[in-house]
Motif scaffolding. Sequence first.
Motif, mmCIF file in Angstrom:
data_model
loop_
_atom_site.group_PDB
_atom_site.id
_atom_site.type_symbol
_atom_site.label_atom_id
_atom_site.label_comp_id
_atom_site.label_asym_id
_atom_site.label_seq_id
_atom_site.Cartn_x
_atom_site.Cartn_y
_atom_site.Cartn_z
ATOM 1 N N MET A 1 67.138 115.397 79.240
ATOM 2 C CA MET A 1 68.065 114.598 80.050
ATOM 3 C C MET A 1 68.339 113.272 79.357
ATOM 4 O O MET A 1 67.425 112.568 78.985
ATOM 5 N N ASN A 8 75.851 103.101 82.985
ATOM 6 C CA ASN A 8 75.947 102.889 84.421
ATOM 7 C C ASN A 8 76.476 101.495 84.677
ATOM 8 O O ASN A 8 75.744 100.524 84.703
ATOM 9 N N TYR A 202 85.052 99.867 90.788
ATOM 10 C CA TYR A 202 84.525 101.106 91.366
ATOM 11 C C TYR A 202 85.574 102.215 91.310
ATOM 12 O O TYR A 202 85.280 103.365 91.001
ATOM 13 N N GLN A 205 85.950 103.475 87.788
ATOM 14 C CA GLN A 205 84.812 104.305 87.395
ATOM 15 C C GLN A 205 84.864 105.667 88.088
ATOM 16 O O GLN A 205 84.557 106.694 87.485
ATOM 17 N N GLU A 209 84.919 109.251 86.226
ATOM 18 C CA GLU A 209 83.857 110.248 86.352
ATOM 19 C C GLU A 209 84.348 111.558 86.945
ATOM 20 O O GLU A 209 83.891 112.621 86.566
ATOM 21 N N ALA A 213 87.351 114.231 92.697
ATOM 22 C CA ALA A 213 86.559 113.615 93.754
ATOM 23 C C ALA A 213 87.189 112.299 94.181
ATOM 24 O O ALA A 213 87.285 111.992 95.376
ATOM 25 N N GLY A 358 66.451 104.941 85.995
ATOM 26 C CA GLY A 358 66.587 105.774 87.188
ATOM 27 C C GLY A 358 65.299 106.507 87.514
ATOM 28 O O GLY A 358 64.629 107.030 86.651
ATOM 29 N N GLU A 359 64.943 106.530 88.774
ATOM 30 C CA GLU A 359 63.794 107.332 89.170
ATOM 31 C C GLU A 359 64.157 108.796 89.019
ATOM 32 O O GLU A 359 65.282 109.184 89.240
ATOM 33 N N ILE B 87 80.535 115.021 92.713
ATOM 34 C CA ILE B 87 80.038 113.675 92.927
ATOM 35 C C ILE B 87 80.262 112.875 91.658
ATOM 36 O O ILE B 87 80.664 113.423 90.641
ATOM 37 N N PHE B 88 80.005 111.565 91.716
ATOM 38 C CA PHE B 88 80.133 110.737 90.515
ATOM 39 C C PHE B 88 78.777 110.684 89.839
ATOM 40 O O PHE B 88 77.875 110.002 90.321
ATOM 41 N N PRO B 89 78.610 111.385 88.716
ATOM 42 C CA PRO B 89 77.269 111.578 88.159
ATOM 43 C C PRO B 89 76.606 110.298 87.674
ATOM 44 O O PRO B 89 75.392 110.210 87.669
ATOM 45 N N GLU B 90 77.404 109.306 87.279
ATOM 46 C CA GLU B 90 76.780 108.114 86.718
ATOM 47 C C GLU B 90 76.774 106.937 87.675
ATOM 48 O O GLU B 90 76.596 105.798 87.278
ATOM 49 N N MET B 91 76.974 107.237 88.931
ATOM 50 C CA MET B 91 76.762 106.204 89.938
ATOM 51 C C MET B 91 75.509 106.592 90.726
ATOM 52 O O MET B 91 75.173 107.763 90.834
ATOM 53 N N THR B 92 74.856 105.580 91.292
ATOM 54 C CA THR B 92 73.679 105.896 92.102
ATOM 55 C C THR B 92 74.133 106.526 93.413
ATOM 56 O O THR B 92 75.317 106.525 93.750
ATOM 57 N N GLU B 95 75.893 104.022 95.496
ATOM 58 C CA GLU B 95 77.236 103.718 94.998
ATOM 59 C C GLU B 95 78.207 104.864 95.293
ATOM 60 O O GLU B 95 79.364 104.636 95.640
ATOM 61 N N ARG B 127 66.382 108.899 97.719
ATOM 62 C CA ARG B 127 66.925 108.866 96.352
ATOM 63 C C ARG B 127 68.008 107.830 96.172
ATOM 64 O O ARG B 127 68.808 107.927 95.233
ATOM 65 N N LYS B 129 68.568 105.041 94.916
ATOM 66 C CA LYS B 129 68.884 104.358 93.654
ATOM 67 C C LYS B 129 68.977 105.316 92.478
ATOM 68 O O LYS B 129 69.134 104.898 91.342
ATOM 69 N N GLN B 130 68.865 106.598 92.751
ATOM 70 C CA GLN B 130 68.902 107.570 91.658
ATOM 71 C C GLN B 130 70.352 107.869 91.287
ATOM 72 O O GLN B 130 71.248 107.843 92.132
ATOM 73 N N LEU B 131 70.586 108.177 90.007
ATOM 74 C CA LEU B 131 71.939 108.533 89.585
ATOM 75 C C LEU B 131 72.298 109.906 90.147
ATOM 76 O O LEU B 131 71.494 110.838 90.093
ATOM 77 N N THR B 134 71.624 113.241 88.346
ATOM 78 C CA THR B 134 70.269 113.705 88.050
ATOM 79 C C THR B 134 69.646 114.431 89.243
ATOM 80 O O THR B 134 68.488 114.780 89.202
#
Lengths: 361, 234
Positions: A1, A8, A202, A205, A209, A213, A358-359, B87-92, B95, B127, B129-131, B134
Motif C-alpha cells: 500500500m 492528501n 474541496y 479535489q 479523485e 462521485a 493514516g491509521e 468515494i474519494f480515496p485520498e480524502m479522510t 472529509e 475510522r 481520520k483514515q483515508l 484504505t
Amino acid sequence: MKDTSAKNVHGKAGFKSAEPIVTLLVLAGLALFPTLVSSPYSLHLMILLFLSIIMGQSWNIVGGYAGQYSVGHAAYFGAGAYTTMLLMQQWKIAPWYGVWAGMAVAVVVALVVGSICFRLRGPYFVLASIAVAEILRLSTMNLKDLTNGAEGILATEIPPLTIAGKVITDFSTKVPFYYIGLGLVVLTIVVTFLVQHSKLGYYFQAIREDQDAAHSLGINLTFHKNIALIVSALLTSLAGSFYAIYIGFIDPPTVLGLDISVQIVLICIIGGIGTIYGPVVGSLVLVPLSEALRSNIIAEAIFATGAVSPTSGVGVFLKENLAHAHALIYGVLVVVVILFMPDGVLGFVRKLTTKRKGERS
Amino acid sequence: MLKIDKLNFSYDDLKVLWDIDLEVHEGEIVSVVGSNGAGKSTTLKNISRLVRPDSGSILFQGEEITKLESHQVVERGIVQVPEGRKIFPEMTVRENLRMGSFIKSAKATRESNMERVFTLFPRLKEREKQLGGTMSGGEQQMLAIGRGLMTNPKLLLLDEPSLGLSPLLVGNIFEIIKEINRQGVTILLVEQNVYQSLRIAHRGYVLETGRVVLSGKGEDLLNDPHVRKAFLGM
C-alpha cells in the motif's frame, strides 16, 4: 500500500507550528538577497527560479488540485506576454497597465478552451489543450501585421514606474525584477493556499479523485473546472507578462511553444502535484539543473575532480556534447521521477522523513 | 413524490429503456430488480440527470426535472449513491462526508447529519481520520451511503449497494437501508439481490430488457411465480 499522505491535500502534515517562522525567515533572507549579492548572474538565476515557481504554482491549481492536465498553458503564458509587450511597444502603454489587459486576454482564451475542452475527459482534454496553444502559436506567427510574426517583438524601452510624477523605480538593473518576481511568487503561493483551504479546494479535489462521485453530490463539474482554469490562466498570464518585460524579447516559439507547456507541467510533476511546495521543489531541481547543463559547468566539474582529463578523448567528447544533452538528461530525469517518485520529489522526501500518517486497519 | 411517465432512453443507437412508468410515494422503499443490462442503473441515471432521456417525463414533487442540471436535481433533494462505492480515496472519512454537505440546503445541518451518519455507521466514526481508499469494500459502501445522507436527501437513490459485499455485510446493509427509511428518507433501490431488496421494499418493479414487466407489493412479487422462477431459482 503506498503512502498517500503527501498527496492528501487537506492533511495537516504540511503545517506544523514551526512553519510560519521558517517561512518568514526564508522570506526575509530572500528580501535581503539583492543587498548582499550584487552579481547580475546570481540575480538572473533567482529571477528564473521565481518565474519557474510562478508558472508551476499557476498550473498546479488546475492540473494538481482539479486534476485537469492541461498541456497547453503556453496559451495563457503567451497571451500575457504578447498583450503586455504589444501594448507597450505599439501603443506605449506601460506594462503595469498592460498586465491587466494580458490577464483579461488570458481569461478570454481560458473561457474558450474551457467551454470546448471540458466536455472532454482524460486524454482528449490533454490533446485539445495542446491544440488550442498550437493554434495560438500559429496565428501569432502568421498575423504579421499585429504581432510581427516570427521576427518577434523587442522591447526598446521600458518606461520607469512613476507615482504622481515621482520615479519609484526604473528598470535599468535586475533588482526591481527580482522584487517583482518575489512578490508574484508570494502571490501565487497565497492564492494556492486560499484555494486549498476553501470550499473550492474541496470541490477541485473531489473532481480530481472521482468525477462521477463529485457529480452525484451536486457539484457542477464544468463550472468548477472552468473556475480552476481561469484562476490558473490569470496567474500564468502574469508570469508571461513578467517574462516578456524581463527578457525584453518574445517570439512565438519561446512564449507560445509546446516546450513552455511541457516545462510548466514538468515543474509540478517533478516537485509534487497538488501540493503547495511541489512547484517550489520542482523549480529548485529544474532551474539549476538546466542552467548547469547549458553552461558546461558539469563538464568542468568532472575535469576538476581529475576523473577525466580535459584533453583525453572522453574529455573532449564531454565538453562538446554535454551542453547539448540537457534535453536528454531532462527526459531521463522525468522518467526516473515518474517511475520511482510518483508523488514527486516532495512526496518522496516526505515518505522518507515522516512516518505513515493514516491509521491502518 | 416521484413519478416517471413513459420514459424512453437510448445510448446512441441502442435503445435501453422502453416506456418506463414508475412511481415512488413519500416514505416508501421501492426496489427495482432485474438481471444485468435490464436498464435499472440507467433508470437511476435518468432521474439524477447524469444522462438525458429521449422522451417522457419525470416529476419530482410536482416539478418536471428532466430539464434540470444534475446539480440542481441534488438541490431539490434527490441524491444518488453511485454504483461501485465511488468515494474519494485520498480524502479522510470525515472529509468524504463533508463533501456531501457543501450544497446550500445541507450546510446548516452538517454537524447533526454527521452525528446521524456516525450513529448509523459506528464503524465510520472509528475510522474518521483514515483515508477513504484504505478501507474495506463494506466500509467504503457505508461511507458512500453516509456521504449521500450528508446532503439531506428527500429521495435517496441507491445503485447496487450490496454489490461485491460479503453475505454477512449484505444483510447488514439492507438493515441499515431500512433504518434510514424509518428516519424519514424515501428510498429508490436498484438491486440484483432480488430476494433481499424485495424483502425490505414496500413496492417493487421488475425490469426485463428495458421494460417494466411486473410491479406490485414487495412480498407479492416475492411470491410471484414468474419472479420465483426467473430470479430466485424456485
